[in-house]
Design an enzyme around this catalytic site. Structure first.
Site, PDB file in Angstrom:
ATOM      1  N   SER A 133     -95.303 -36.924 -32.822  1.00 51.78           N
ATOM      2  CA  SER A 133     -96.076 -38.153 -32.957  1.00 51.78           C
ATOM      3  C   SER A 133     -96.934 -38.068 -34.225  1.00 51.78           C
ATOM      4  O   SER A 133     -97.325 -36.977 -34.649  1.00 51.78           O
ATOM      5  CB  SER A 133     -97.007 -38.281 -31.746  1.00 51.78           C
ATOM      6  OG  SER A 133     -98.027 -39.213 -32.011  1.00 51.78           O
ATOM      7  N   TYR A 149    -102.885 -34.717 -26.074  1.00 52.08           N
ATOM      8  CA  TYR A 149    -101.548 -35.189 -26.480  1.00 52.08           C
ATOM      9  C   TYR A 149    -101.254 -34.791 -27.931  1.00 52.08           C
ATOM     10  O   TYR A 149    -100.213 -34.216 -28.235  1.00 52.08           O
ATOM     11  CB  TYR A 149    -101.493 -36.712 -26.309  1.00 52.08           C
ATOM     12  CG  TYR A 149    -100.235 -37.370 -26.841  1.00 52.08           C
ATOM     13  CD1 TYR A 149     -99.038 -37.291 -26.122  1.00 52.08           C
ATOM     14  CD2 TYR A 149    -100.245 -38.084 -28.037  1.00 52.08           C
ATOM     15  CE1 TYR A 149     -97.883 -37.904 -26.602  1.00 52.08           C
ATOM     16  CE2 TYR A 149     -99.099 -38.702 -28.518  1.00 52.08           C
ATOM     17  CZ  TYR A 149     -97.918 -38.609 -27.798  1.00 52.08           C
ATOM     18  OH  TYR A 149     -96.782 -39.219 -28.279  1.00 52.08           O
TER      19      TYR A 149
HETATM   20  N1  LIG Z   1     -93.854 -45.030 -27.731  1.00 50.05           N
HETATM   21  C1  LIG Z   1     -94.584 -44.618 -28.775  1.00 50.05           C
HETATM   22  O1  LIG Z   1     -95.358 -45.385 -29.363  1.00 50.05           O
HETATM   23  C2  LIG Z   1     -94.464 -43.208 -29.271  1.00 50.05           C
HETATM   24  C3  LIG Z   1     -95.119 -42.862 -30.457  1.00 50.05           C
HETATM   25  C4  LIG Z   1     -95.022 -41.555 -30.936  1.00 50.05           C
HETATM   26  C5  LIG Z   1     -94.266 -40.626 -30.237  1.00 50.05           C
HETATM   27  N2  LIG Z   1     -93.642 -40.987 -29.074  1.00 50.05           N
HETATM   28  C6  LIG Z   1     -92.863 -39.962 -28.359  1.00 50.05           C
HETATM   29  O2  LIG Z   1     -91.562 -40.439 -28.117  1.00 50.05           O
HETATM   30  C7  LIG Z   1     -91.046 -39.825 -26.923  1.00 50.05           C
HETATM   31  C8  LIG Z   1     -90.523 -40.922 -26.012  1.00 50.05           C
HETATM   32  O3  LIG Z   1     -91.610 -41.761 -25.664  1.00 50.05           O
HETATM   33  P1  LIG Z   1     -91.446 -43.179 -24.941  1.00 50.05           P
HETATM   34  O4  LIG Z   1     -92.461 -44.056 -25.513  1.00 50.05           O
HETATM   35  O5  LIG Z   1     -90.018 -43.574 -24.896  1.00 50.05           O
HETATM   36  O6  LIG Z   1     -91.953 -42.737 -23.456  1.00 50.05           O
HETATM   37  P2  LIG Z   1     -91.604 -43.288 -22.002  1.00 50.05           P
HETATM   38  O7  LIG Z   1     -91.038 -44.647 -22.054  1.00 50.05           O
HETATM   39  O8  LIG Z   1     -92.808 -43.021 -21.186  1.00 50.05           O
HETATM   40  O9  LIG Z   1     -90.434 -42.259 -21.537  1.00 50.05           O
HETATM   41  C9  LIG Z   1     -90.747 -40.925 -21.356  1.00 50.05           C
HETATM   42  C10 LIG Z   1     -89.505 -40.194 -20.882  1.00 50.05           C
HETATM   43  O10 LIG Z   1     -89.858 -38.816 -20.660  1.00 50.05           O
HETATM   44  C11 LIG Z   1     -89.322 -38.419 -19.405  1.00 50.05           C
HETATM   45  N3  LIG Z   1     -90.104 -37.342 -18.815  1.00 50.05           N
HETATM   46  C12 LIG Z   1     -91.464 -37.271 -18.683  1.00 50.05           C
HETATM   47  N4  LIG Z   1     -91.793 -36.155 -18.021  1.00 50.05           N
HETATM   48  C13 LIG Z   1     -90.636 -35.494 -17.751  1.00 50.05           C
HETATM   49  C14 LIG Z   1     -90.320 -34.274 -17.071  1.00 50.05           C
HETATM   50  N5  LIG Z   1     -91.286 -33.491 -16.542  1.00 50.05           N
HETATM   51  N6  LIG Z   1     -89.017 -33.901 -16.960  1.00 50.05           N
HETATM   52  C15 LIG Z   1     -88.039 -34.683 -17.481  1.00 50.05           C
HETATM   53  N7  LIG Z   1     -88.276 -35.849 -18.140  1.00 50.05           N
HETATM   54  C16 LIG Z   1     -89.556 -36.247 -18.246  1.00 50.05           C
HETATM   55  C17 LIG Z   1     -89.355 -39.688 -18.567  1.00 50.05           C
HETATM   56  O11 LIG Z   1     -88.376 -39.615 -17.550  1.00 50.05           O
HETATM   57  P3  LIG Z   1     -88.671 -39.489 -15.964  1.00 50.05           P
HETATM   58  O12 LIG Z   1     -89.989 -40.134 -15.686  1.00 50.05           O
HETATM   59  O13 LIG Z   1     -87.482 -40.144 -15.374  1.00 50.05           O
HETATM   60  O14 LIG Z   1     -88.680 -38.019 -15.733  1.00 50.05           O
HETATM   61  C18 LIG Z   1     -88.956 -40.744 -19.592  1.00 50.05           C
HETATM   62  O15 LIG Z   1     -87.554 -40.852 -19.672  1.00 50.05           O
HETATM   63  C19 LIG Z   1     -92.217 -39.041 -26.326  1.00 50.05           C
HETATM   64  O16 LIG Z   1     -92.098 -37.684 -26.652  1.00 50.05           O
HETATM   65  C20 LIG Z   1     -93.439 -39.636 -27.008  1.00 50.05           C
HETATM   66  O17 LIG Z   1     -94.515 -38.742 -27.063  1.00 50.05           O
HETATM   67  C21 LIG Z   1     -93.721 -42.241 -28.576  1.00 50.05           C
END
Ligand SMILES: NC(=O)c1ccc[n+]([C@@H]2O[C@H](COP(=O)([O-])OP(=O)(O)OC[C@H]3O[C@@H](n4cnc5c(N)ncnc54)[C@H](OP(=O)(O)O)[C@@H]3O)[C@@H](O)[C@H]2O)c1
Length: 231
Positions: A133, A149
């Site tokens: 991030s 985070y």
């Molecule tokens: N969205 C943003 O603005 C943003 C910005 C910078 C970085 N990111 C990064 O991008 C990545 C994806 O983010 P997103 O926004 O798509 O998040 P999201 O919609 O909340 O999805 C998170 C995913 O992580 C999985 N997960 C969480 N805990 C887990 C565990 N213990 N075991 C297995 N799977 C797990 C969840 O699946 P289950 O709940 O089914 O396990 C879900 O599929 C993350 O690493 C986040 O930090 C996002």
């Protein structure tokens, strides 16, 4: 040529859309998350290209389970995407030990142990991509509420540089993408009302291309993927 990629956090958000994109391109995705029903939905849409792997990546046996599937089916992998992530938005003084532990285990410890556990299954010329991030990018703007985070994401980027050094003899490239804000459930929960300039499908198009080809151009790199906003 069709590739086999393991993606964590494939049930929702960026990981889900990236899995779909890779499947549409004819690649095979080992789709990891805790939500078995959502992974099965993904498989229904792409029956030949998705293998659901329902597990919690913080479990001790997570790497072993994925490894057993690969071993039993005599398969190797070309990519591993550490996309699963957790964000607990709380002031520094309110982040509990449990909050720190949860974010540390999902965002940093699990990627380290999974990479170690799956090392023997990589083809030469493979690519490990960590989804970090902008909050964890050195010198970026920092924001209240994201201390744990951002610290875990900064650690994830450094881990990526270290793995690149450790794995260079095996010709496994490791790169870290520091994303800015993307419109997903994580963003909506952590920052209600904030509108991101990028949709998950758009980020997925970029990520799919990077996962498939980025190792030809980058190794051990920490790359910001942002329009200048926080992430
Ligand atoms: N969205 C943003 O603005 C943003 C910005 C910078 C970085 N990111 C990064 O991008 C990545 C994806 O983010 P997103 O926004 O798509 O998040 P999201 O919609 O909340 O999805 C998170 C995913 O992580 C999985 N997960 C969480 N805990 C887990 C565990 N213990 N075991 C297995 N799977 C797990 C969840 O699946 P289950 O709940 O089914 O396990 C879900 O599929 C993350 O690493 C986040 O930090 C996002």
């Amino acid at each position: 040529m069709s590739k086999r990629i393991v993606i964590t956090g494939a049930s929702r958000g960026i990981g889900n859309k990236t899995s779909k994109k890779l499947a549409e391109l004819g690649h095979h995705v080992v789709a990891v998350s805790r939500s078995e029903d959502l992974l099965n939905q993904l498989k229904e849409n792409y029956p030949k290209n998705i293998t659901p792997m329902p597990l919690d990546i913080t479990e001790e046996s997570a790497g072993e389970k994925i490894g057993r599937y690969l071993k039993d089916n005599d398969l190797k992998i070309d990519g591993l995407v550490h996309n699963a992530g957790v964000l607990i938005n709380k002031p520094f003084t309110e982040q509990t030990r449990a909050d720190w532990q949860k974010q540390f285990e999902v965002n940093l410890l699990a990627p380290a142990l999974l990479s170690k556990g799956l090392k023997s299954y990589f083809n030469t010329g493979s690519h490990i991509v960590t989804i970090s991030s902008m909050g964890g990018f050195q010198g970026s703007s920092k924001f209240p509420g994201l201390s744990a985070y951002s610290a875990t994401k900064g650690g994830l980027s450094t881990l990526t540089e270290c793995m690149a050094a450790e794995f260079s003899d095996s010709r496994i490239a490791c790169n870290s993408l520091c994303l800015g804000a993307v419109q997903t459930e994580m963003l909506a929960q952590a920052f209600p009302g904030v509108e991101a300039p990028v949709e998950p499908e758009e980020m997925a198009d970029y990520l799919a291309e990077f996962i498939l080809t980025g190792h030809k151009f980058y190794n051990g790199q920490i790359l910001p993927v942002t329009l200048g906003d926080p992430g």
